[in-house]
Design an enzyme around this catalytic site. Structure first.
Site, PDB file in Angstrom:
ATOM      1  N   THR A   1      41.584  40.601  45.452  1.00  0.00           N
ATOM      2  CA  THR A   1      40.981  41.846  45.926  1.00  0.00           C
ATOM      3  C   THR A   1      40.701  41.800  47.421  1.00  0.00           C
ATOM      4  O   THR A   1      40.796  42.817  48.113  1.00  0.00           O
ATOM      5  CB  THR A   1      39.683  42.134  45.156  1.00  0.00           C
ATOM      6  OG1 THR A   1      40.002  42.339  43.775  1.00  0.00           O
ATOM      7  CG2 THR A   1      38.973  43.367  45.684  1.00  0.00           C
TER       8      THR A   1
ATOM      9  N   THR B   1      38.786  37.120  42.644  1.00  0.00           N
ATOM     10  CA  THR B   1      37.545  36.717  41.987  1.00  0.00           C
ATOM     11  C   THR B   1      37.735  36.326  40.521  1.00  0.00           C
ATOM     12  O   THR B   1      36.942  35.556  39.983  1.00  0.00           O
ATOM     13  CB  THR B   1      36.491  37.845  42.051  1.00  0.00           C
ATOM     14  OG1 THR B   1      37.004  39.012  41.378  1.00  0.00           O
ATOM     15  CG2 THR B   1      36.140  38.193  43.484  1.00  0.00           C
ATOM     16  N   ASP B   2      38.783  36.837  39.855  1.00  0.00           N
ATOM     17  CA  ASP B   2      38.894  36.655  38.404  1.00  0.00           C
ATOM     18  C   ASP B   2      39.017  35.190  38.003  1.00  0.00           C
ATOM     19  O   ASP B   2      38.413  34.762  37.013  1.00  0.00           O
ATOM     20  CB  ASP B   2      40.083  37.450  37.854  1.00  0.00           C
ATOM     21  CG  ASP B   2      39.780  38.929  37.745  1.00  0.00           C
ATOM     22  OD1 ASP B   2      38.605  39.308  37.891  1.00  0.00           O
ATOM     23  OD2 ASP B   2      40.718  39.712  37.499  1.00  0.00           O
TER      24      ASP B   2
END
Length: 320
Positions: free
Chosen positions: A21, A101-102
Site C-alpha cells: 500500500t 502491511t498484510d
C-alpha cells in the site's frame, strides 16, 4: 537500481522496495478508499520525502512490486539475498525495506531468522496509498530512515517502524484492518519510538534460538500448512493433506492456531498425533495471543509457521 542524494559526508543506507500500500495508487478519486497496491517504484517514494536527503546517502533497489497478500517464498529468498548483499558492503550502514502491511509481520520474522548481521534492518509500510490526500507512507519512511541512521539501532536486528513506534520482528502483528495505527506488539510492547530525530529504546529484542537459519533456495522451501481449531474441528483436513498426491512438495509440517492456551478439539488432536506418526512435524500456537513457556514463547501461528518452514528446510538440507 539507482543512487539518490549523493552526499559523501552522510551515512549510506539502502532502501529496498517490495510494493504494498505504501507504493499504492488510487484507482479514482484520491479522497476515496479504492487503490491498487504495488504501483509506484521505490525511487518515486523517496522523491516524495525530500527531507531524506539531509539524513543519508541512499541507494535504492526494486526487489519486487506486489500486494503483500501475494508474497511468495521466492520473493522472500530474493529479498534476503539482496539485504545480505547490501549489508556486506562496508560503506552501507543499514537497510530499510518498504513493504505491504498484510504479511509484514511474516517477512520481518523470516528476515530476523535468516540474517546474520548487527546492522539495522528496518521494515516500514502504510495503511493509505501514496496518492491518498492523507498518505501515511512518507512519514513512516522518514521515521524508518531516521531510525536506521541512529547509532542506537545497531544490534537491534530486524525491526518494524510504523507511525513512530519501533516493533520487534518477533512481536509485531497487524491488529486492525483500517486504522492508521494498525500494528501492535502485544503483551511485550514495542521496543521504543522515533520522536523527531531521537530514537528512544525501552527494551531489547528477545534472542532467537537457532538463528540464523540457512536461507532456502527459492525451489527448496518445504510445505507447512496452517489450520485453525474451532468448534466442530475434526480430522478431515489433516487426513486430506497427508493423503493428497497433488501436494508438491508433500506435507512436511502443520501449525495449528489452537483455542485458549493452545488447545485443540479431541478429534483434531488425535489426527495430529497420527500426522506425527507419518513424519509430519506438528506445532501448536493460539488464535488468542501469546502462549507462555517453551522455545516458541510468544509466537503467533503465522510466525510459528515461518520458524517451522526454516527448521524443516535446514533439516532437509542437512540430510542431502
Amino acid at each position: 537500481m539507482t543512487d539518490s542524494f549523493p552526499r559523501a559526508a552522510l551515512p549510506q543506507i539502502v532502501v529496498l522496495g517490495t510494493g504494498g500500500t505504501i507504493a499504492g495508487a488510487a484507482t479514482g478519486d484520491p479522497s476515496l478508499p479504492g487503490y491498487t497496491a504495488g504501483v509506484l517504484g521505490v525511487d518515486a517514494l523517496l522523491q516524495s520525502v525530500p527531507a531524506l536527503g539531509r539524513l543519508a546517502q541512499i541507494h535504492t533497489e526494486q526487489v519486487a512490486n506486489l500486494d503483500s497478500k501475494d508474497m511468495t517464498f521466492a520473493v522472500w529468498t530474493q529479498l534476503a539475498e539482496r539485504v545480505a548483499y547490501w549489508l556486506a558492503q562496508p560503506q552501507i550502514q543499514a537497510c530499510v525495506i518498504t513493504h505491504g502491511t498484510d504479511t509484514l509481520e511474516e517477512t520481518a520474522y523470516f528476515l530476523r531468522l535468516v540474517l546474520d548481521t548487527d546492522k539495522p534492518v528496518i521494515l516500514t509500510a502504510a495503511m493509505r496509498p501514496a496518492t491518498a490526500l492523507n498518505a501515511d507512507g512518507p512519514q513512516n519512511l522518514l521515521d524508518a530512515v531516521r531510525a536506521a541512521v541512529h547509532p542506537a539501532a545497531r544490534g537491534l536486528g530486524v525491526v518494524c517502524v510504523l507511525h513512530g513506534v519501533v516493533h520487534a520482528a518477533r512481536d509485531v502483528t497487524k491488529a486492525n484492518t483500517h486504522a492508521v495505527e494498525a500494528f501492535s506488539s502485544g503483551e511485550r510492547g514495542p521496543l521504543g519510538e522515533v520522536d523527531g530525530e531521537a530514537l528512544r529504546l525501552w527494551r531489547q529484542p528477545v534472542p532467537e534460538a537457532g538463528a540464523p537459519f540457512p536461507l532456502p533456495a527459492a525451489s527448496e522451501w518445504p510445505r507447512v500448512e496452517l489450520l485453525t481449531n474451532a468448534a466442530g474441528s475434526d480430522s478431515a483436513l489433516v487426513c486430506c493433506l497427508i493423503s493428497s498426491t497433488a501436494l508438491q512438495p508433500r506435507l512436511g509440517g502443520l501449525v495449528v492456531a489452537g483455542t485458549g492456551g493452545g488447545t485443540v478439539h479431541r478429534e483434531l488432536e488425535a489426527a495430529l498425533r497420527w500426522a506425527e506418526q507419518q513424519g509430519v512435524r506438528v506445532r501448536v500456537a493460539s488464535r488468542v495471543g501469546p502462549v507462555r513457556g517453551g522455545a516458541d514463547d510468544g509466537l503467533n501461528a503465522v510466525k510459528l509457521r515461518v520458524r517451522l518452514l526454516l527448521e524443516l528446510a535446514a533439516q532437509n538440507q542437512a540430510e542431502r
